[in-house]
Every structure is written in C-alpha cells, then in structure tokens.
Design a protein around this motif. Structure first.
Motif, mmCIF file in Angstrom:
data_model
loop_
_atom_site.group_PDB
_atom_site.id
_atom_site.type_symbol
_atom_site.label_atom_id
_atom_site.label_comp_id
_atom_site.label_asym_id
_atom_site.label_seq_id
_atom_site.Cartn_x
_atom_site.Cartn_y
_atom_site.Cartn_z
ATOM 1 N N THR A 1 0.816 -1.210 0.000
ATOM 2 C CA THR A 1 0.000 0.000 0.000
ATOM 3 C C THR A 1 0.853 1.265 0.000
ATOM 4 O OG1 THR A 1 -0.159 -0.280 2.367
ATOM 5 C CG2 THR A 1 -2.054 -0.969 1.074
ATOM 6 N N THR A 2 2.120 1.158 0.409
ATOM 7 C CA THR A 2 2.955 2.363 0.436
ATOM 8 C C THR A 2 4.074 2.344 -0.598
ATOM 9 O OG1 THR A 2 4.171 1.371 2.266
ATOM 10 C CG2 THR A 2 2.509 3.001 2.832
ATOM 11 N N SER A 3 4.551 1.142 -0.988
ATOM 12 C CA SER A 3 5.611 1.092 -1.989
ATOM 13 C C SER A 3 5.547 -0.206 -2.785
ATOM 14 C CB SER A 3 6.980 1.220 -1.319
ATOM 15 O OG SER A 3 7.232 0.071 -0.546
ATOM 16 N N THR A 4 6.264 -0.217 -3.901
ATOM 17 C CA THR A 4 6.350 -1.403 -4.741
ATOM 18 C C THR A 4 7.825 -1.763 -4.884
ATOM 19 O OG1 THR A 4 4.439 -0.619 -5.962
ATOM 20 C CG2 THR A 4 5.725 -2.372 -6.987
ATOM 21 N N VAL A 5 8.168 -3.014 -4.585
ATOM 22 C CA VAL A 5 9.551 -3.465 -4.691
ATOM 23 C C VAL A 5 9.600 -4.553 -5.765
ATOM 24 C CG1 VAL A 5 11.495 -4.536 -3.480
ATOM 25 C CG2 VAL A 5 9.953 -2.984 -2.247
ATOM 26 N N CYS A 6 10.581 -4.436 -6.659
ATOM 27 C CA CYS A 6 10.764 -5.474 -7.683
ATOM 28 C C CYS A 6 12.193 -6.005 -7.592
ATOM 29 C CB CYS A 6 10.517 -4.896 -9.068
ATOM 30 S SG CYS A 6 10.760 -6.110 -10.390
ATOM 31 N N VAL A 7 12.349 -7.326 -7.542
ATOM 32 C CA VAL A 7 13.693 -7.912 -7.584
ATOM 33 C C VAL A 7 13.795 -8.810 -8.815
ATOM 34 C CG1 VAL A 7 14.067 -7.870 -5.080
ATOM 35 C CG2 VAL A 7 13.070 -9.911 -6.150
ATOM 36 N N CYS A 8 15.013 -8.929 -9.289
ATOM 37 C CA CYS A 8 15.293 -9.749 -10.459
ATOM 38 C C CYS A 8 16.276 -10.841 -10.029
ATOM 39 C CB CYS A 8 15.903 -8.833 -11.521
ATOM 40 S SG CYS A 8 16.294 -9.645 -13.063
ATOM 41 N N ILE A 9 15.872 -12.110 -10.156
ATOM 42 C CA ILE A 9 16.784 -13.210 -9.798
ATOM 43 C C ILE A 9 17.047 -14.060 -11.040
ATOM 44 C CG2 ILE A 9 15.923 -13.277 -7.395
ATOM 45 C CD1 ILE A 9 14.578 -16.018 -8.138
ATOM 46 N N PRO A 10 18.170 -14.767 -11.068
ATOM 47 C CA PRO A 10 18.433 -15.628 -12.217
ATOM 48 C C PRO A 10 17.475 -16.824 -12.228
ATOM 49 C CG PRO A 10 20.191 -15.824 -10.577
ATOM 50 C CD PRO A 10 19.253 -14.783 -10.070
ATOM 51 N N PHE A 11 17.205 -17.334 -13.416
ATOM 52 C CA PHE A 11 16.369 -18.531 -13.542
ATOM 53 C C PHE A 11 17.282 -19.751 -13.630
ATOM 54 C CE2 PHE A 11 14.006 -21.374 -16.664
ATOM 55 C CZ PHE A 11 13.253 -21.981 -15.676
ATOM 56 N N PHE A 12 17.106 -20.689 -12.708
ATOM 57 C CA PHE A 12 17.902 -21.924 -12.713
ATOM 58 C C PHE A 12 17.001 -23.051 -13.197
ATOM 59 C CE2 PHE A 12 19.491 -19.154 -9.383
ATOM 60 C CZ PHE A 12 20.843 -19.086 -9.673
ATOM 61 N N PRO A 13 17.013 -23.365 -14.488
ATOM 62 C CA PRO A 13 16.003 -24.278 -15.031
ATOM 63 C C PRO A 13 16.136 -25.709 -14.541
ATOM 64 C CG PRO A 13 17.597 -23.662 -16.730
ATOM 65 C CD PRO A 13 17.944 -22.873 -15.517
ATOM 66 N N SER A 14 17.352 -26.146 -14.207
ATOM 67 C CA SER A 14 17.509 -27.570 -13.898
ATOM 68 C C SER A 14 17.752 -27.834 -12.417
ATOM 69 C CB SER A 14 18.662 -28.147 -14.726
ATOM 70 O OG SER A 14 19.804 -27.325 -14.563
ATOM 71 N N SER A 15 17.777 -26.766 -11.600
ATOM 72 C CA SER A 15 18.073 -26.951 -10.177
ATOM 73 C C SER A 15 16.872 -27.508 -9.437
ATOM 74 C CB SER A 15 18.447 -25.617 -9.527
ATOM 75 O OG SER A 15 19.499 -25.020 -10.220
ATOM 76 N N LYS A 16 17.136 -28.377 -8.445
ATOM 77 C CA LYS A 16 16.075 -28.796 -7.534
ATOM 78 C C LYS A 16 16.082 -27.874 -6.311
ATOM 79 C CE LYS A 16 14.491 -32.761 -9.309
ATOM 80 N NZ LYS A 16 14.380 -34.202 -9.379
ATOM 81 N N THR A 17 17.280 -27.377 -5.980
ATOM 82 C CA THR A 17 17.381 -26.416 -4.893
ATOM 83 C C THR A 17 18.086 -25.169 -5.407
ATOM 84 O OG1 THR A 17 19.466 -27.400 -4.211
ATOM 85 C CG2 THR A 17 17.486 -28.169 -3.068
ATOM 86 N N LEU A 18 17.807 -24.070 -4.734
ATOM 87 C CA LEU A 18 18.391 -22.798 -5.149
ATOM 88 C C LEU A 18 19.675 -22.530 -4.373
ATOM 89 C CD1 LEU A 18 15.123 -20.714 -5.276
ATOM 90 C CD2 LEU A 18 16.643 -21.136 -7.213
ATOM 91 N N PRO A 19 20.623 -21.802 -4.971
ATOM 92 C CA PRO A 19 21.842 -21.451 -4.241
ATOM 93 C C PRO A 19 21.530 -20.542 -3.051
ATOM 94 C CG PRO A 19 21.714 -20.218 -6.309
ATOM 95 C CD PRO A 19 20.588 -21.206 -6.325
#
Lengths: 360, 360
Positions: B31-49
C-alpha cells in the motif's frame, strides 16, 4: 449578504399568532439535513403556550462543515456552502411564516461539529454578518438542542443521542456541562448505529473465516445489501465510506436478536452497556443524581437507535441500565423536533438575560 | 506499451551469475511502496543457491489499486497509474541487472487488494499486454508472497502479517488455501497496528470523559502527536483518514505496556489473542496440525507489529498463544523480503509445471 437595511421597515404589528412581537429561529444542523423553524417571541411569558405555535418550517441539505461526520476542521469551500444552505433555510422558514429578517429577535443554531469554542466563534461570526447586533445569536452543539427539545428549553439533565453516531451531553443546574462519547468511529462510539452495524459485519466475517460462531446475521445482512458471499463484504465496505450506509443495517441486527441469535443479542447488549455508560459518566461528573444518588433528573432520548420501538427495544434497555444505578433518572422522549428545541433554547436564554437585566 | 518486439534480439548467453538462462521478476506491491527484484532462472536446479543472487532491485511508489487500503474496487484512472508504476519498477530492476524484457521467464506479483479471482484476472490481463505468451505470469495476494519469503517459495503452512493491517493466510500440502482477517478496520482487524492504536486512542477518550480508567496512554500519545488535550483527538483523527498515521502510534502503546500500564497491557493482550486466533482459524480449516493436532507446520511472521523486538514482544506472545493449542507450530522470521518471496514463488511454480510436464 446583509439584511440590515430591511430593518428600516420594521413591522411588529399584532397579527393574532403572537408573531407581532417578532420571531425566534431555531435550527437543527445535522449531518444529513438542516431544519429551521420559526416560532413567535413571547417577551413577557413565563411559560410558553402548548402546543407551541410553529409559524414556519423549512428543510434543506447539510449545513455541517463536513459531509462525512462530526469534525472540528472547517475547509473554506465547504464552509461557504454550509453558510449558503443555512441562509436559504432561514429565509424559507421566515417566508413561510409571513415574516422577514427584520422581525428576528434571536437565532439558535444547534449544529454537529461544534466541539470547541473556536468552532462556535467561527459560526457566530458569519451569523453576525447576516444579523444586526441587537439580534441574539446562540450556537451550540446539536446535542444541546436535542436536550432542549425534551426539556422545553431548560438546560438541565442529560441527553443521549444514538443515531448514526452517538453522544451524551448534560447540564447541571449551576450551568456546568459535560459530555461523553461523540468522538466518532475511530475513537470507539460502539453504541452508535454505525458501531452496532460494524460489529455485526465483523461477526459475519469472523463466522466466515472460522474465528467466530455462525450467526443469522450472515444471511440477513447479505440479503439486505444484495451480496452473495461474506467475502464480498470487504469490497462493499470500501466502496463507500459513508457511516450512515453502514448504520442503516441496525434493523437487521435487531431482527436477528429478536429471533434469539446469540451473536446479534450480544452486540445489542454491549451497545446498551456502552450507551448507558456514556450517560452515567455525565451524570456522575455533574452530580445530577444528588448527594444520595437518588435525585431526580431528566434523560432525553433521541435518535433512530433509541426510537426504533421494536420488541428488542434498545432505548428501553438503556433506560433500565441507567436506572439500576440512578433510580431518579427520568426518561423523556421529546414531543418536538430538535429544531424546535433550538428555538426553545433561544427563548430560554432571552428570558434568562432579561431577568438578569431586571435584577441588575 | 508492449515489449514483444524486443524478443527478436533474444540474448540468453551465460554471463557467470546464472542470468544466462534468463531471469525471474518478483514484485511486492504494497500500500505504500512497490519493490521489484530480479533473480536468475535456474532451469535444472532442484534447490536454489544460498544466498540467492539478487541481480537487480528497484523500489517505486504504490502500485495498489487503492491508496488508502485493501480494496477490490478498481477505478480506472488509479489502475492506469498503478500499471505505470509497475512497468517502471520492473524496467528499472531489469536495467540494474543488465537484463532486458526479453530475458524474463516468469513474473510473480504479490499485491494487496487481490481478494477475488476477478481482481487476479484484471491484473493478469494488463501484465499480459506487457509480456508475450511464453512468459509465465502469476498474481497473488501479497500475503502469499510473504509466506513464500519464509518458506523459500514453498506454499505450505501459514503466514501472519501484522503491520498497519493484518491478515493470516495458509496453504495445505494438497493446495487448499484459507485466510482469516485482512478485511480492514471497519470489519474488525483488531490485531493490526491500526486496530491497536485505535483502541489506545479510544482509551484516552474514555479516560477523559469518565467512561474508563486513567491511563499513561493519555500523556504518551498526546505528547507523540503534539496535542494538549484529549478533546483535540477528535479533530486529529478526522483531519487525516490514513490508517498508517494512526498505526504509527503502536510504539507508544508498547512503551506504556512495558511500564505496566494496565489499559495498554490489556490492549496488547487482546491484540495477541486476535492475531493468534486468525492463525488458529486457518490452521484448523486446513488441518495443518495433522489428525493428532501435534503435526509440524511453519508460521511465517511478518510486519512491524510482530517484528518490533521490544521487551513487550507481541510477536513472541502470539507464537506462545498459537503453540499452546498447536505445539507443532514452527515460527519463521523471513530472512528475505516479500519481493524475493514472490520471485521464489514463481520459481517454484515453474519447477512444478516442468515436473508435471515431464510426467505427462
């Protein structure tokens, strides 16, 4: 616009209805409408004739500073509109009574939103631009006019108003005054129509999301406002912030309580306690009940929540609750409207001032 | 504006940070701000770094339909402004990460005011005008992104948000979801920052007009907002209807409770009960606690009311109250912000869809 020049043509000739001595204007400036009545001025009477002759009556739109609710913050464009409304409604009442501005002896305006001396002064200032200096002008909170409507103009006892909002206001014989509640929904006027209905809407949401017991209020309220599911209530409440729209659901709550729904009953019982507590707080601060706690004093009951006249009678329950603590509390349901109360107040002020002048 | 034509110049070349496979945008639209983050896409990972690499982050104004609070009613001029804000904040996050619109694989927007499928569809429609059909788009209530911020994107368990407003939102393993509260002040979100502060203001008025006990809240609150008497609170509350302005008084209430003021303590104890009840209602409806009531499940705790980290710790008390009934409730204080939660959610949805495609 000033009406001073009309005074040159003064006409106080007797015309049989008492208006020969001039007139008094009483105005009730509420949040939804403004009512002005014109009554004859009886300069030498100790008591007024019954029924009181109403020479003229006019109704207009809102003359309150703020269209949403009670406020002490006046924005100038709104104030101009409020002034125009007020001037029009007075002109119409005078015209209907066959009188004119020059016959006016006194004006009393009971208006919501007058909470501080500064509010009073501001409104007196623009009434004074309309009326010359010999015309007596009184500006009070609308609760004071409501009290006067039940006591024939005498400022003694306590008034309880419960419509969309609620307030309790009282006067001791020595002129001391006190109020309780009347602070609006943010500040917890839970006995008001808005407060009762908001609690009912909350109960519907709580039943829906598993935080509270099931209640008849769900079907009753959704049907009344043409919604198909409780989730839609979120959008409904945000679509229109008007308190009166929410307060209009009080009859649904009363119906559910009459059908013995426990949730609705608890909401009404709590509202009764809250309303009675407002009166008790005023009575105690002003010692209206005398030293032994049994003294007699009037409690004027005004507003849709108290006047619903249903089987589950909120007003009746409030009276019982007050009398449990103060047996001398004497409920009064006014026979005249608040605008007449304002006019009676003006007459009482005039009489008091003339008595004081005689003795000085 | 459509960015489809930029896709002709696709560049998914590996550049060492994982963005060679494209990127995911996570957005928290509050309601007061909008935050956008950009992360890499890991297509074959089961877990994220761990830690998750954040390629870019941008902050902008409100992208909510309604600047006052949660609403399902979208007015078109406001919607246009919200769309522009959203497009700008995404463009900035992409630019900061050295990426462009064509590298975007998926977007997840967690936004307050999404209470109905129709809200979701409307926002999806205008995101689709920006992104071509192969980009996966997800729009959810901001509470869902907040849950994901504590569970690394997995939709299981319950989140409790208590800031200016409050809401509880949960998911069962089988995808069923439930919510409680989050209906706004009219509909009784009493555990919210607004709810706590409004009750404190009410207590000040009640103490002043004789309806309630004296409390330290009077001096503490009047000092905080530079007023000299409780009567002035009426004008203060009407002067500005923003809920956040009222909710900002919560620290004063906590201070008074820490100094053992009984009125302030009761307000906080009641808020704790209300907040815990919201979580319990969701847990029960989704049977998150298993058949024996002792099963383990995460409760993600988000928002200023729960994170104040004071001696009188509202968040801590809420956890205790939940664990009294559900000993398996496992509190989580998220280590990443809700926008990252939204991005993690998108990644999780993508992984789930690709697994389902493999099996079909």
């Amino acid at each position: 616009m000033s009406h001073e020049k009309q005074l040159e043509g003064h006409d106080l000739g007797e015309n049989g209805d008492g208006s020969g001595n001039g007139v008094i204007l009483g105005i009730d400036g509420g949040t939804t409408s403004t009512v002005c009545v014109c009554i004859p001025f009886f300069p030498s009477s100790k008591t007024l004739p019954k029924p009181l002759p109403i020479l003229g009556r006019a109704v207009s739109g809102c003359s309150n500073h703020n269209s949403v609710g009670v406020t002490v913050h006046v924005s100038y464009p709104t104030e101009t509109a409020a002034r125009d409304t007020l001037e029009e409604v007075m002109a119409e009442a005078l015209s209907k009574s066959g009188s004119n501005w020059s016959t006016v002896h006194a004006v009393c305006l009971g208006v919501s939103g007058v909470n501080h001396p500064t509010d009073q002064e501001r409104i007196l200032y623009w009434l004074r631009e309309i009326f010359p200096s010999h015309v007596k002008l009184y500006v009070r909170n609308d609760a004071v006019a409501a009290l006067a409507s039940g006591t024939m103009g005498k400022l003694h006892g306590c008034v309880l108003i419960a419509g969309t909002g609620c307030i309790s206001y009282g006067f001791a014989e020595d002129g001391r005054e006190a109020r309780a509640s009347g602070a609006g929904p943010v500040l917890g006027d839970w006995g008001s129509g808005y407060g009762i209905a908001a609690k009912a809407l909350t109960a519907v949401i709580r039943a829906h999301d598993g935080r509270g017991p099931q209640t008849m209020l769900t079907d009753k309220i959704l049907k009344a406002i043409h919604l198909s599911s409780p989730e839609e209530l979120i959008g409904w409440t945000y679509a229109d912030p008007s308190w009166a729209r929410i307060a209009a659901l009080v009859p649904e709550v009363v119906s559910c309580a009459e059908a013995c729904d426990q949730v609705a009953t608890k909401i009404l019982v709590d509202a009764v306690q809250d309303l009675a507590l407002s009166v008790k707080a005023v009575v105690q601060r002003l010692s209206l009940c005398g030293e032994d706690g049994k003294g007699s004093f009037p409690v004027v009951m005004v507003g849709g929540v108290l006047e619903a006249n249903r089987t589950w009678d909120i007003g009746e329950e409030v009276v019982k609750c007050i009398q449990d603590q103060f047996p001398g509390a004497h409920p009064i349901r006014p026979q005249v409207e608040p605008a007449v109360g304002a006019a009676l107040l003006a007459w009482n002020f005039l009489m008091k001032e003339s008595t004081e002048n005689c003795h000085s």
